[in-house]
Motif scaffolding. Structure first.
Motif, short mmCIF file in Angstrom:
data_model
loop_
_atom_site.label_atom_id
_atom_site.label_comp_id
_atom_site.label_asym_id
_atom_site.label_seq_id
_atom_site.Cartn_x
_atom_site.Cartn_y
_atom_site.Cartn_z
N UNK A 83 1.68 -68.04 15.39
CA UNK A 83 2.56 -66.85 15.97
C UNK A 83 2.50 -66.56 17.63
N UNK A 84 1.26 -66.72 18.05
CA UNK A 84 1.08 -66.58 19.46
C UNK A 84 1.68 -67.78 20.33
N UNK A 85 1.76 -68.83 19.74
CA UNK A 85 2.38 -69.83 20.50
C UNK A 85 3.50 -70.15 20.25
N UNK A 86 4.37 -69.64 19.13
CA UNK A 86 5.41 -69.73 18.53
C UNK A 86 5.93 -71.08 18.23
N UNK A 87 4.96 -71.75 17.83
CA UNK A 87 5.28 -73.28 17.51
C UNK A 87 4.56 -73.55 16.11
N UNK A 88 4.87 -74.65 15.62
CA UNK A 88 3.92 -75.26 14.52
C UNK A 88 2.72 -75.32 14.65
N UNK A 92 0.27 -77.21 18.32
CA UNK A 92 -0.42 -76.56 19.13
C UNK A 92 -1.83 -77.29 19.14
N UNK A 93 -2.16 -77.84 18.19
CA UNK A 93 -3.43 -78.12 18.14
C UNK A 93 -3.84 -79.66 18.84
N UNK A 94 -2.70 -80.40 18.78
CA UNK A 94 -2.68 -81.86 19.00
C UNK A 94 -2.92 -81.87 20.52
N UNK A 95 -2.54 -81.13 21.30
CA UNK A 95 -2.69 -81.47 22.66
C UNK A 95 -4.17 -80.68 23.08
N UNK A 96 -4.54 -79.83 22.48
CA UNK A 96 -5.71 -79.19 22.85
C UNK A 96 -6.81 -80.12 22.42
N UNK A 97 -6.60 -80.87 21.24
CA UNK A 97 -7.43 -82.04 20.80
C UNK A 97 -7.55 -83.06 21.74
N UNK A 98 -6.41 -83.36 22.18
CA UNK A 98 -6.58 -84.88 23.17
C UNK A 98 -7.29 -84.32 24.24
N UNK A 99 -7.10 -83.03 24.97
CA UNK A 99 -7.76 -82.44 26.05
C UNK A 99 -9.14 -82.52 25.75
N UNK A 100 -9.39 -81.84 24.67
CA UNK A 100 -10.98 -81.98 24.50
C UNK A 100 -11.54 -83.26 24.06
N UNK A 101 -10.82 -84.18 23.68
CA UNK A 101 -11.36 -85.60 23.44
C UNK A 101 -11.65 -86.12 24.93
N UNK A 102 -10.82 -85.94 25.89
CA UNK A 102 -11.07 -86.43 27.35
C UNK A 102 -12.27 -86.03 27.72
N UNK A 103 -12.25 -84.69 27.79
CA UNK A 103 -13.39 -84.05 28.51
C UNK A 103 -14.71 -84.21 27.53
N UNK A 104 -14.79 -84.26 26.54
CA UNK A 104 -15.92 -84.24 25.62
C UNK A 104 -16.59 -85.66 25.54
N UNK C 193 10.97 -68.74 14.92
CA UNK C 193 10.21 -70.11 14.80
C UNK C 193 11.09 -71.31 15.33
N UNK C 194 12.43 -70.95 15.46
CA UNK C 194 13.31 -72.26 15.59
C UNK C 194 13.85 -71.96 17.04
N UNK C 195 13.58 -71.04 17.59
CA UNK C 195 14.38 -70.74 18.92
C UNK C 195 14.13 -71.77 20.03
N UNK C 196 14.90 -72.19 20.88
CA UNK C 196 14.85 -73.28 21.93
C UNK C 196 14.00 -72.71 22.79
N UNK C 197 13.82 -71.59 23.04
CA UNK C 197 12.84 -71.09 23.85
C UNK C 197 11.61 -71.59 23.71
N UNK C 198 11.19 -71.52 22.41
CA UNK C 198 9.79 -71.81 22.09
C UNK C 198 9.73 -73.45 21.80
N UNK C 199 10.69 -73.94 21.18
CA UNK C 199 10.74 -75.28 20.90
C UNK C 199 11.00 -76.43 21.83
N UNK C 200 11.65 -75.97 22.70
CA UNK C 200 12.22 -76.99 23.82
C UNK C 200 12.22 -76.16 25.11
#
Lengths: 317, 317, 556
Positions: A83-88, A92-104, C193-200
């Motif tokens: 909800x807070x990142x408005x993405x699946x 969100x998790x993948x880039x965070x994990x990558x960054x953590x991998x580099x650092x750790x 969930x689909x808005x371009x502002x968030x996805x791209x």
């Protein structure tokens, strides 16, 4: 062997299931729900809007119903939406994990090398001046509050000497390798200093113990073999407990280093999990926490296997 | 954390339970005295405790009040009236450091004791009864170690007690906040002690006098309290000491994350965290509490190390 | 000789090396921020940092400027009753409504070259009114019940109420990009969930401001570059970077090390006392600007507490709080003491309210009159022996508030009032304690309102949070005054500025007389920016300085 691994994997699965339930329940006990958190930054939100949002996010349902729905979705491979990142969640998790991998990984590798050198050299002559110095260094690393250490490093190297950037992950546009290295130097240094202390103590203890073992003593007393042979021999023995510990800590690497990440503005796993908990982002927090637990459990399994590989006297039941 | 227990656990069982306990302790004391850093640490810790306890007398003697703010006396340098200057609210830094130390040390001790009692009981039960109970308890311990603890503790710290049926009044009171932090910290640090005690119990319970006591039909609780516990006391003491250090550090991390002791009650952790916002402009305010935490924890660690050394019959030096 | 030339060459090289980064930085501006926007969609979640970021890239139709005057950004002229672009109409149901004509600038373009038209405006209005989109922040558009497109740049909006805020309109969304996304979203909440502002978020067509987003790393930084189709003043930087550094100590360190050039004062960076201390240490290194703002810091009083029911006790509290010294000493007098919630810079401010200067003797006299006598411990007691002791809460972990708290605690002690500090994490404080009005006595926090915002949500009796209304509204003080309710309703539809002013004056007088709240002060935005940055004009209100960022440039 195979059955042992299967059993452990099954256990892991059960642990994760229980964990997810407990975390979900605990998060439900935190003050307010996600819509309240949204409303806190937006006091003008009308009750109708709040009710509408609750319905959209399913928050009007009892906690257990929500948990069941969530579990069903996850089982079918849908990790949900942050909800807070408005993405699946996975995006969100993948880039965070990558960054953590580099650092750790960088700090872990450095700590291991450094602690091997320091630990062994202090174990060769316990009570000597090298040992005293290493002990002081190791205890200092264990005893310093990490955010304090981070602050001191920033003030010294970024503000005072201006050698290194104080934070961040490199500018967009010039994602060059060296630029990244420069940005990672201070956080890696802070983590390395803190970890090395702990690791050095382990190496030293294990090394002293093996050096006292009969076969080494006998060899030493007889004067047979060069010092080097004894040393290599002893080191191999001392590695057994050390590798176990390393494998154990390796798993926890992926839960990130919250404090260091915050101080050096690194968006890693620790920070991500922490933020998602505080902002009541159930989906992200759960997957993040479960992933961290999973890696730790896997590392435990690896540690056990490594133990067997290194020490033929032990057998798995 | 996880390996240190092994050598100690082995060290613990060498102590016979008989009249010569007195001389054993005398011997240990002699050996401890030979350990220079250990003695120095003990002295430093004693001085620190005296320093913290002096808060009240010092206030009375110099006629100052640690809670008295004075906006005309902000950020004063060291002076005859304020020996370490004043903070951002014009309060006497020295007096606050003393009171803060009382809180930090108290948190350290209480959390260690609570966690320790829990760990000791678990370890005793697991070691004494063995079998399924042992298996279950040790799985629980392993599980705890595998969890990503920091984020979980944050969830626990944020749980709204009123949702658990506490009255609003009780849930939001200062003393509940204080105990909640202690309990949260205690939750982290019982695992190491539980493992140590279990290992020691396993070895002690096979001894003749324990078997004899069992044979004579003595109550299990009595045996544990009378025969087993005293024989595991050595590793417990060492583990407790090291735990206190970790807990004090942990309190500062929780303060950094905003879940520590709530101001205006001072603790070293929250003083340090408060001061870091102004670290580029008033660094002294951050240096004092940071240094005190560092010195305390490092002294505790050295003390633990020295005790381990003195209690270990195999160390000949 | 050779030796000397080498030395000189080395010296020059050295100079060039140190000068080079500074030179290069002039077409780039790095702004340190302590928060990060969750999305860039204007209607999902209202966050200070998001509004700040959007100020660079999406234009409002209208906004208040640095002098707190409403102006056109995307329109050609401000709608007004006087020039006929807004008029009161009779609604079919017998009530009064309004018709507002909005004329968009003809040369306004999305950053992909497509023109901004009334089709976009209609689309924005349409999805804001659809509850299935799951917006939390759609109120600006839901005021209109109908939108009629006259031509590509002219639209007429019909309001079902007479509102004095008829000439304030927010951002427009691009129909050509978001339209298809909206059409595809079936389930409630899918669009968000689909808005371009968030996805791209780096899609150029999403932005119509002087800058557009060209890089977006969640939780790290946002990169802005000029919008090639922007028709207004040419932006001064090739690149603006918003860089997240949450820890404010680290943020300061980054400023001092030159990793960031500036830190805005809009509440996305340092606190005012950090900036004041910074100015003390480095008076010449940066420009410092303190802009009075609409952030109103105050203490709510629990009207369910029997001790606080007595007006004399409330008066004693405010008389014995030395607010002037507090802001003088803590904020160098840069945050003016407040008499009511209305900022002196606001058009609706009146001086004719009761004032409460620091007067300890008067406070003591009032307490004595109310039957309170100092006990042996210096704390007052009434005839029944009850101690005059109150709980005082605020958001834990906010160093400045904790500081103010400690100072006020001492102030009140001198007047024989004991306050017991009981702070909670912001989440508990706002999410439970304030919302459900369970605080014991005093509760300190701030709110910010827009320049002409009606006090309905904080003072009207229909905004008292209750279980029945799902704990909505922000009237945490349980203030219920029929005259105030009436005035609020009238003021919301008062189109004549003079009439509005008179209504507001009476509201302020009631507020100061009844004293349901102890006003503390208005915060100031504390800006730190480089000496070479020109044209930087913060506003002090919710339409942040970034909305005028095309005027920012580096000095030659």
């Amino acid at each position: 062997m195979a059955s042992f691994i299967t059993r452990r994997l099954l256990q892991t699965f059960v642990v994760l299931l229980v964990m997810s339930f407990v975390i979900y329940g605990l998060m439900g006990l935190m003050p307010g729900d996600p819509v309240d958190v949204m409303a806190a930054s937006q006091p003008g939100m009308t009750p109708e809007v709040m009710a509408n949002l609750r319905a959209i996010y399913g928050l009007d349902q009892p906690l257990m119903v929500r948990y069941a729905r969530w579990l069903m979705a996850v089982m079918s491979g849908d990790f949900g939406f942050s909800r807070t990142h408005a993405r699946p969640v996975l995006e969100v998790l993948t880039p965070a994990l990558l960054q953590t991998c580099k650092l750790m990984l960088a700090s872990f590798t450095l700590s291991v090398i450094l602690s091997l050198i320091l630990g062994v050299s202090s174990a060769l002559k316990p009570g000597g001046w090298v040992d005293g110095f290493v002990s002081l260094f190791a205890f200092a690393g264990i005893s310093v509050p990490i955010f304090w250490l981070a602050l001191v490093l920033i003030l010294t190297f970024a503000v005072g000497l201006q050698w290194l950037p104080a934070s961040g992950m490199g500018q967009v546009g010039d994602f060059g390798f060296w630029d990244q290295v420069r940005h990672l130097t201070l956080p890696v240094l802070a983590l390395t200093l803190a970890n090395t202390g702990q690791f050095t103590r382990y190496v030293r203890a294990a090394m002293i113990e093996t050096l006292q073992m009969d076969f080494v003593r006998t060899a030493r007393a007889k004067g047979s073999g060069s010092r080097r042979v004894i040393f290599v021999h002893a080191l191999r023995n001392a590695m057994v407990p050390f590798v176990t510990i390393m494998a154990l800590s390796f798993g926890s690497l992926f839960s990130g280093a919250l404090v260091t990440e915050t101080m050096f503005a690194q968006m890693g796993m620790g920070k991500m999990i922490y933020d998602s908990i505080l902002s009541n982002d159930f989906n992200l927090a759960l997957i993040g926490l479960l992933f961290a637990t999973f890696t730790t459990l896997m590392a435990n399994l690896l540690a056990d296997l490594a133990y067997v590989a290194l020490d033929p006297r032990i057998r798995l039941e | 954390m996880t390996t240190l227990d092994k050598p100690m656990a082995q060290g613990g069982h060498a102590q016979p339970n008989s009249a010569d306990t007195q001389s054993i302790w005398a011997l240990r004391w002699r050996r401890f005295r030979g350990h220079r850093t250990g003695v120095a640490s003990l002295v430093v810790l004693a001085l620190l405790i005296v320093f913290c306890l002096m808060a009240g007398p010092l206030e009375a003697w110099r006629g100052i009040d640690a809670t008295q703010t004075d906006l005309f006396k902000r950020y004063l340098p060291i002076s005859a009236e304020h020996w370490l200057g004043t903070d951002d609210a014009g309060r006497d830094v020295l007096a606050r450091l003393m009171y803060g130390g009382q809180v930090s040390l108290l948190v350290g001790l209480l959390a260690t004791i609570i966690g320790g009692v829990f760990g000791v009981s678990l370890g005793l039960l697991a070691g004494y009864y063995g079998g399924r109970l042992d298996n279950a308890l040790m799985r629980l311990t392993d599980g705890m170690i595998a969890l990503p603890l920091l984020p979980l503790l944050i969830v626990l710290g944020a749980v709204d007690l009123t949702k658990l049926g506490f009255s609003t009044e009780a849930a939001h009171s200062q003393s509940v906040a204080f105990w909640r932090i202690i309990l949260i910290i205690a939750l982290v640090d019982w695992t190491a002690i539980a493992r140590i005690v279990r290992a020691a119990t396993l070895s002690v319970k096979e001894r003749d006098y324990v078997s004899a006591a069992r044979g004579s039909g003595a109550n299990a609780l009595y045996i544990m309290a009378r025969h087993i516990l005293p024989n595991t006391i050595t590793p417990i003491i060492v583990a407790f000491t090291l735990t206190v250090g970790r807990v004090i550090l942990f309190e500062s991390v929780l303060s950094f994350l905003g879940f520590g002791i709530v101001p205006p009650t001072p603790s070293w952790g929250n003083m340090l965290n408060n001061a870091q916002e102004l670290v580029t402009t008033a660094p002294a305010l951050a240096i004092y509490p940071g240094l005190l935490i560092f010195v305390t924890v490092i002294a505790v660690n050295f003390l633990g190390d020295a005790m381990q050394h003195a209690f270990d019959p195999r160390s000949e030096k | 000789m050779i030796f000397r030339t080498t030395l000189a060459a080395l010296g020059v090289a050295g100079l060039m090396m140190t000068a080079a980064p500074a030179q290069a930085a002039k077409d780039q501006l790095t702004i340190g921020v302590a928060q990060f926007p969750s999305t860039l969609h204007p209607n999902i979640d209202a966050e200070v940092i998001k509004s700040y970021t959007l100020g660079f890239v999406i234009r409002n139709i209208t906004a208040f400027d640095k002098d707190w005057k409403n102006t056109c950004l995307s329109c050609t002229e401000l709608p007004s009753v006087k020039n006929g672009t807004a008029k009161i109409i009779d609604l079919p149901n017998g009530g009064k409504g309004m018709e507002v004509t909005i004329k968009l600038k003809p040369d306004l373009k999305w950053a992909d070259g497509k023109p901004v038209t009334t089709k976009d405006l209609e689309f924005t209005w349409r999805i804001a009114r659809d509850p299935k989109t799951g917006f939390s922040n759609s109120q600006p558009w839901t005021r209109a019940v109908k939108v009629d497109i006259v031509d590509a740049t002219t639209a007429v909006l019909t309001l079902d109420k007479v509102l004095s805020s008829y000439n304030e309109w927010d951002q427009i969304l691009p129909e050509h990009i978001e339209g298809p996304v909206y059409e595809k979203a079936k389930e409630a909440g899918d669009y968000v969930k689909q808005t371009t502002y968030a996805r791209n978020p780096t899609t150029p067509g999403l932005y119509n401001g002087p800058y557009m987003v060209t890089g977006y790393t969640s939780g790290s930084q946002v990169v802005l570059e000029p919008n090639p189709y922007w028709a207004g003043t040419k932006p001064g930087f090739k690149r603006i970077i918003l860089k997240l550094i949450e820890n404010t100590a680290a943020l300061q360190a980054n400023l001092l090390s030159g990793d960031v050039d500036m830190i805005g004062g809009e509440g996305v960076g340092l606190s005012i006392d950090q900036v004041l201390e910074l100015r003390k240490q480095h008076p010449d290194r940066f420009e410092y600007l303190f802009k009075p703002s609409l952030n109103y810091e105050h203490i709510d009083l629990q009207n369910g507490n029997p001790l606080l029911k007595d007006l004399r006790v409330r008066q004693a509290l405010i008389y014995s709080a030395d607010r002037k010294t507090l802001t003088d000493r803590l904020f160098q007098g840069l945050q003016p003491v407040a008499d009511t919630w209305v900022n002196p810079l606001s058009a609706n401010f009146t001086k004719d309210t009761l004032h409460y200067p620091f007067d300890l003797a008067k406070a003591k006299a009032l307490l004595a009159e109310a039957g309170w006598k100092p006990g042996p411990d210096g704390i007052c007691r009434d005839a029944a022996g009850t101690r005059l002791s109150l709980e005082f809460g605020t958001t834990a972990g906010n160093r400045l508030r904790e500081l103010q708290q400690a100072v006020l605690q001492n102030n009140w002690k001198a007047a024989c009032i004991e306050v017991r500090i009981k702070n909670e994490p912001a989440r508990t404080f706002f999410g439970e304690t304030m919302k459900k009005r369970t605080y014991g006595g005093l509760a300190m926090y701030a709110w910010s309102s827009s320049v002409t915002e009606s006090p309905r949500r904080t003072l009207a009796s229909d905004n008292i949070p209750t279980e029945a209304n799902g704990w909505g509204g922000a009237n945490y003080i349980n203030f219920s005054n029929s005259r105030m309710d009436e005035l609020i309703t009238k003021a919301e539809s008062a189109l004549d500025p003079e009439e509005a002013k008179a209504l507001w004056a009476e509201m302020e007088q009631i507020y100061a007389k009844e004293l349901p709240v102890i006003p503390l002060f208005f915060r100031s935005e504390a800006h730190v920016y480089p000496k070479w940055l020109k044209g930087y004009e913060p506003t002090g209100h919710g339409h942040y300085g970034s909305m005028f960022s095309e005027n920012w440039r580096a000095a030659e």
